[in-house]
Design a protein around this motif. Structure first.
Motif, mmCIF file in Angstrom:
data_model
loop_
_atom_site.group_PDB
_atom_site.id
_atom_site.type_symbol
_atom_site.label_atom_id
_atom_site.label_comp_id
_atom_site.label_asym_id
_atom_site.label_seq_id
_atom_site.Cartn_x
_atom_site.Cartn_y
_atom_site.Cartn_z
ATOM 1 N N CYS B 96 0.876 -1.179 0.000
ATOM 2 C CA CYS B 96 0.000 0.000 0.000
ATOM 3 C C CYS B 96 0.904 1.217 0.000
ATOM 4 N N LEU B 97 0.996 1.841 -1.188
ATOM 5 C CA LEU B 97 1.904 2.968 -1.353
ATOM 6 C C LEU B 97 1.598 4.145 -0.454
ATOM 7 N N PRO B 98 0.347 4.654 -0.486
ATOM 8 C CA PRO B 98 0.068 5.878 0.278
ATOM 9 C C PRO B 98 0.363 5.708 1.780
ATOM 10 N N ASN B 99 0.095 4.524 2.316
ATOM 11 C CA ASN B 99 0.318 4.308 3.751
ATOM 12 C C ASN B 99 1.663 3.646 4.060
ATOM 13 N N LYS B 100 2.450 3.417 3.007
ATOM 14 C CA LYS B 100 3.790 2.824 3.151
ATOM 15 C C LYS B 100 3.762 1.487 3.890
ATOM 16 N N VAL B 101 2.725 0.706 3.626
ATOM 17 C CA VAL B 101 2.586 -0.607 4.259
ATOM 18 C C VAL B 101 3.036 -1.683 3.266
ATOM 19 N N VAL B 102 3.954 -2.544 3.718
ATOM 20 C CA VAL B 102 4.395 -3.657 2.877
ATOM 21 C C VAL B 102 4.153 -4.969 3.619
ATOM 22 N N VAL B 103 3.416 -5.867 2.998
ATOM 23 C CA VAL B 103 3.137 -7.186 3.581
ATOM 24 C C VAL B 103 3.842 -8.225 2.712
ATOM 25 N N THR B 104 4.704 -9.041 3.307
ATOM 26 C CA THR B 104 5.468 -10.028 2.535
ATOM 27 C C THR B 104 5.361 -11.405 3.182
ATOM 28 N N ILE B 105 5.302 -12.431 2.346
ATOM 29 C CA ILE B 105 5.328 -13.803 2.864
ATOM 30 C C ILE B 105 6.781 -14.276 2.918
ATOM 31 N N LYS B 106 7.166 -14.808 4.070
ATOM 32 C CA LYS B 106 8.527 -15.366 4.213
ATOM 33 C C LYS B 106 8.403 -16.857 4.503
ATOM 34 N N GLY B 107 9.062 -17.677 3.694
ATOM 35 C CA GLY B 107 9.039 -19.119 3.904
ATOM 36 C C GLY B 107 7.826 -19.753 3.259
ATOM 37 N N GLY B 108 7.691 -21.051 3.443
ATOM 38 C CA GLY B 108 6.574 -21.765 2.833
ATOM 39 C C GLY B 108 6.886 -22.177 1.413
ATOM 40 N N LYS B 109 5.837 -22.422 0.657
ATOM 41 C CA LYS B 109 6.006 -22.929 -0.706
ATOM 42 C C LYS B 109 6.633 -21.876 -1.611
ATOM 43 N N ASP B 110 7.425 -22.349 -2.587
ATOM 44 C CA ASP B 110 8.014 -21.455 -3.575
ATOM 45 C C ASP B 110 6.917 -20.779 -4.386
ATOM 46 N N ARG B 111 7.198 -19.551 -4.810
ATOM 47 C CA ARG B 111 6.205 -18.848 -5.622
ATOM 48 C C ARG B 111 6.134 -19.473 -7.017
ATOM 49 N N GLU B 112 4.935 -19.418 -7.596
ATOM 50 C CA GLU B 112 4.752 -19.971 -8.946
ATOM 51 C C GLU B 112 5.247 -18.993 -10.004
ATOM 52 N N LEU B 113 5.015 -17.703 -9.740
ATOM 53 C CA LEU B 113 5.421 -16.672 -10.688
ATOM 54 C C LEU B 113 6.417 -15.744 -10.001
ATOM 55 N N ASP B 114 7.466 -15.359 -10.724
ATOM 56 C CA ASP B 114 8.462 -14.476 -10.142
ATOM 57 C C ASP B 114 8.003 -13.018 -10.178
ATOM 58 N N ALA B 115 7.151 -12.711 -11.145
ATOM 59 C CA ALA B 115 6.598 -11.362 -11.248
ATOM 60 C C ALA B 115 5.387 -11.434 -12.172
ATOM 61 N N VAL B 116 4.573 -10.376 -12.180
ATOM 62 C CA VAL B 116 3.440 -10.323 -13.102
ATOM 63 C C VAL B 116 3.519 -9.017 -13.891
ATOM 64 N N ALA B 117 3.637 -9.150 -15.208
ATOM 65 C CA ALA B 117 3.680 -7.967 -16.067
ATOM 66 C C ALA B 117 2.285 -7.358 -16.106
ATOM 67 N N ASN B 118 2.238 -6.043 -16.018
ATOM 68 C CA ASN B 118 0.949 -5.366 -15.904
ATOM 69 C C ASN B 118 0.856 -4.241 -16.921
#
Lengths: 328, 118
Positions: B96-118
């Motif tokens: 959330c840019l305006p509130n400078k909030v970053v939520v990240t997952i650490k550990g667990g299953k590997d991500r399926e996608l490294d990034a999503v083009a938008n």
């Protein structure tokens, strides 16, 4: 049992034990460091593997900040604003700005003016990003349209002149790709061989993933939740860039008014396309071509892609069907 | 070869198998965590497998439900974070840019996608 044989056996067994303890731990080269920040009105992230040197990421952020200060249309002191406010007088700019404008002019020419970096008067009039639903009046659209013509932009060395004093440029359609390429060149000069540069959905990778697999890049499903992919592509060292109607738009009387504007009609393109994604080596090509192909439409856009080397495209039509194009 | 030799060999092999088994199981069942930062400073770390709703500084609300984290409310004008897909895999994030909030997952299953083009 003879003694030498016994020694070998003990050694082998000890080795197998040691391997079981230490063999599976991750070497430090598998770990990545990542920087996130806010530039160009969007969230950017840069992730690199094989180094713990945060200074490299700090330098990337400095580069982003500098490019934003040069290319922004909202920062009054930027090179772009100074060109737009000069009323036709020649303006001395940074060599990066001159280089980017030349790239923009190349794609303006390639698309036959369907993508045009002098779209700014029309973009400003529609102001799709902040517009709650006001369609500008016909006279204002005509007036804005009359100042769109990329041929009025003259670049000589680092001097830029607009032949039409009321013309204005907007490099938003191509700047992120250009900046991503510059970041990649810098990171490679620092020996980075695995990296992921994401400038608000404008993706450029360095090499393969550290485990030797290709990077998997999703492609946004139009109008769905952000990061919900309609499909994905595997890439090694390539750029993946999309342009679509869902990025910025408003809806009025059931019709979508989006941010990709047609310089001929003065209205948003209405050609049955929702999105175009370009997979290419250089991200500036991806950025320029995604908008150009969107503007040209499915048929002519596909033809353009087929005429180019090393470029692939995925078009999404408004029935959510995927159409692939590229030299095979 | 004496009986004791066999015993030693047996113990060493068993130990090796146990250690490998431990690494294998640890790698599979390592619990994923939800890490929240506000303006670059750590706000909290939560278990992704425990359902709960987290109020972040009164500006954002994050819901952890059925192994997924989703921003369900925010007071920012653009609502981009609320429109982001729920996250569950290592390295995925909601910002959330305006509130400078970053939520990240650490550990667990590997991500399926490294990034999503938008």
């Amino acid at each position: 049992m003879k003694k030498p044989l016994k020694c070998i056996l003990v050694f082998l067994l000890s080795a197998s034990l040691a391997l079981s303890v230490f063999g599976c731990t991750t070497p430090p080269a598998m770990d990545s460091i990542k920087a996130t920040g806010v530039y160009f009105d969007t969230v950017i992230s840069i992730e690199i593997w094989g180094t713990g040197d945060e200074k490299i990421l700090d330098q990337c952020k400095k580069m982003c900040s500098r490019f934003e200060d040069l290319f922004s249309t909202t920062i009054k002191t930027s090179d772009v604003s100074r060109i737009n406010d000069a009323k036709g007088a020649p303006v001395e700019v940074a060599s990066d700005t001159a280089e980017l404008i030349k790239e923009g002019l190349y794609y303006s020419k390639l698309s036959g003016g369907m993508f045009d970096i002098t779209i700014e008067p029309l973009s400003e009039l529609w102001d799709i990003g902040h517009n709650p639903g006001n369609i500008p009046d016909e006279a204002a659209i005509e007036e804005a349209k009359s100042h769109i013509n990329y041929k009025n932009v003259i670049v000589k060395g680092n001097t830029v002149t607009l032949k039409d004093p009321k013309a204005a440029i907007d490099l938003g359609g191509i700047a992120k790709g250009f900046i991503a390429d510059k970041l990649k060149a810098y990171l490679e000069s620092k020996g980075i061989r695995h990296g992921l540069i994401d400038l608000g959905g404008n993706v450029l990778v360095i090499g393969k993933k550290v485990d030797g697999e290709d990077f998997r890049i999703g492609i946004q499903k139009p109008f769905d939740k952000r990061n919900e992919a309609i499909t994905s592509v595997s890439v090694d060292g390539k750029s993946v860039v999309s342009s679509g109607v869902y990025e910025r738009y408003f809806k009025k009387n059931g019709k979508i008014y989006h941010h990709i504007l047609d310089p001929r009609t003065g209205y948003p393109f209405d050609n049955g396309l929702l999105q175009v994604t370009i997979i290419s080596d250089r991200s500036v090509d991806g950025d320029g071509l995604s908008t150009s192909c969107f503007a040209l439409g499915l048929e002519k856009g596909s033809e353009l892609i087929k005429s180019l080397d090393g470029v692939e495209a995925i078009f999404v039509t408004n029935d959510y069907k995927l159409h692939y194009a590229g030299k095979q | 070869m004496k009986k004791k030799d066999f015993l030693l060999i047996g113990i060493i092999l068993l130990l090796a198998a146990a250690v490998m088994g431990y690494h294998y199981l640890k790698g599979k069942s390592e619990n994923a965590e939800v890490v929240i930062t506000v303006d670059g400073k750590k706000y909290g770390t939560y278990d992704l497998s425990v359902n709960r709703t987290i109020d972040i500084d009164g500006t954002n609300t994050l819901q952890i439900k059925n192994g997924k984290a989703d921003m369900i409310q925010a007071d920012c004008p653009d609502q981009l974070c609320v429109h982001q897909k729920a996250i569950s895999r290592d390295g995925e994030s909601i910002i959330c840019l305006p509130n400078k909030v970053v939520v990240t997952i650490k550990g667990g299953k590997d991500r399926e996608l490294d990034a999503v083009a938008n």
